[in-house]
Design a protein around this motif. Structure first.
Motif, short mmCIF file in Angstrom:
data_model
loop_
_atom_site.label_atom_id
_atom_site.label_comp_id
_atom_site.label_asym_id
_atom_site.label_seq_id
_atom_site.Cartn_x
_atom_site.Cartn_y
_atom_site.Cartn_z
N ILE A 16 12.25 -0.27 4.54
CA ILE A 16 11.06 -0.50 5.37
C ILE A 16 9.92 0.41 4.92
O ILE A 16 8.76 -0.03 4.84
N PHE A 17 10.24 1.66 4.62
CA PHE A 17 9.21 2.59 4.14
C PHE A 17 8.56 2.07 2.87
O PHE A 17 7.33 2.07 2.73
N GLN A 18 9.36 1.56 1.95
CA GLN A 18 8.82 1.05 0.69
C GLN A 18 7.91 -0.15 0.93
O GLN A 18 6.86 -0.27 0.31
N LEU A 19 8.29 -1.04 1.86
CA LEU A 19 7.46 -2.21 2.16
C LEU A 19 6.13 -1.79 2.77
O LEU A 19 5.09 -2.38 2.46
N VAL A 20 6.15 -0.78 3.64
CA VAL A 20 4.91 -0.30 4.24
C VAL A 20 3.98 0.27 3.17
O VAL A 20 2.78 -0.04 3.13
N VAL A 21 4.54 1.10 2.29
CA VAL A 21 3.71 1.71 1.24
C VAL A 21 3.15 0.65 0.31
O VAL A 21 1.94 0.65 -0.01
N GLU A 22 3.98 -0.26 -0.14
CA GLU A 22 3.52 -1.30 -1.07
C GLU A 22 2.49 -2.21 -0.41
O GLU A 22 1.51 -2.62 -1.06
N GLY A 23 2.67 -2.51 0.87
CA GLY A 23 1.70 -3.33 1.57
C GLY A 23 0.37 -2.62 1.73
O GLY A 23 -0.70 -3.22 1.56
N TYR A 24 0.43 -1.33 2.01
CA TYR A 24 -0.80 -0.53 2.15
C TYR A 24 -1.53 -0.42 0.82
O TYR A 24 -2.76 -0.56 0.75
#
Length: 347
Positions: A16-24
């Motif tokens: 989930i952390f990786q998805l948030v960072v990549e989305g940002y």
């Protein structure tokens, strides 16, 4: 900045952390729990996603802006992602060929340095920066001309044809013939030397009495060389291109940050001092937000890499500066390759 070990995160939290960072990084917007739950890569309910987001926020890796229910990475979170999770995207063969062509099609090395800064800006969507090598060209001729009662103009001609003008103070009423005598004396002894090398030879000649200069000419040579030889060391030359790219639609929502960043970029001496920190690095360095004092208020990131001459000696630094949501995975390898390509052109 508190360091959070990657091992503290569960597999679900990492995903989930990786998805948030990549989305940002993709669009600069906070990422909401609903969007994450609907992502095919996360098999969790919105409630479970919100629970994980809350845990990541407690660890200081994510933050929730007041205007949004979504989350975005903190500077600590970005550092964790960059150091432990990011997968580099190496330049393609076509991209490498384009970089090499752009750097070699501009003639003299000065033009190549300007092209490098512009190219870095285009590749990153941010501002490109290149520190000019701290080296003096070999000199062929020097002419001295009186421009006012108290000032003279030194016209330096390099072996490569480059011409540089430097204004200097005249401490006494010196006529043009004295200037010409001093200029001819210096030119005769330049012989392919740098200013520093010429200064050492001239000072030796003057001290040992091996010259026919009168006192006025000797004083002019001695005082002038002291000023001219200090000049290159006192002014690091920085080429910045692409500042306008920092003002995009996302930046307009945080115009104060962008204004602060542009003000910082105007202070080239301070920016050059920051880039100096990357001179001795073996690889590209990444400064995120408050990790560097200069850009802490603007919340910006700097990616910098030293570049070397054909003998492997570090002669300068290049890099980019932009918002913390730079696409690090793509930009870092691009900068690294550009540094190596520019190094091949430095004699």
């Amino acid at each position: 900045m508190t360091h959070v070990p990657l091992t503290e995160l569960t597999e679900r939290a990492r995903a989930i952390f990786q998805l948030v960072v990549e989305g940002y990084i993709e669009d600069g917007s906070p990422v909401g729990s609903k969007a994450l739950a609907n992502d095919g890569r996360v098999n969790l309910s919105p409630a479970s996603v919100r629970s994980v987001l809350a845990d990541l926020e407690t660890l200081g890796l994510l933050a929730a802006p007041h205007t949004s229910a979504g989350r975005m990475p903190t500077e600590t979170g970005l550092r964790l992602f960059v150091d432990g999770m990011m997968q580099m995207a190496e330049p393609t063969a076509q991209e490498r060929a384009t970089i090499e062509r752009r750097l070699t099609e501009n003639g003299p090395i000065e033009k190549a340095l300007e092209a490098t800064s512009t190219l870095l800006s285009e590749l990153s969507g941010a501002a490109g920066m290149v520190m000019v090598p701290k080296r003096e060209s070999k000199l062929r001729q020097l002419n001295l001309v009186r421009v006012s009662e108290n000032q003279g103009l030194a016209i330096l001609v390099g072996e490569d044809g480059q011409v540089e003008n430097r204004v200097f103070d005249l401490k006494a009423a010196i006529d043009q013939s004295t200037l010409e005598q001093a200029g001819n004396f210096i030119s005769q002894r330049l012989g392919g030397k740098t200013l520093a090398e010429a200064a050492a030879a001239l000072k030796h000649d003057i001290a040992s009495g091996q010259n026919a200069l009168d006192k006025a000419s000797r004083d002019l040579v001695e005082s002038g060389l002291a000023i001219w030889t200090q000049d290159p060391a006192q002014r690091p030359i920085l080429i910045v291109r692409g500042q306008a790219r920092l003002i995009d639609d996302g930046a307009l929502q945080d115009i104060e940050r962008v204004r602060s960043l542009l003000d910082d970029l105007e202070n080239k001496q301070s920016v050059a001092a920051l880039l100096e920190n990357a001179r001795e690095a073996n690889a590209t360095r990444i400064f995120i937000g408050a990790e560097n004092r200069l850009f802490s208020l603007s919340g910006s990131s700097v990616i910098a890499s030293p570049y070397r001459d054909i003998d492997g000696k570090v002669v300068g630094v290049l890099g980019v500066i932009g918002p913390t949501r730079l696409n690090y995975a793509r930009v870092v390898p691009m900068i690294d390759f550009t540094a190596r390509s520019l190094g091949k052109l430095i004699g």
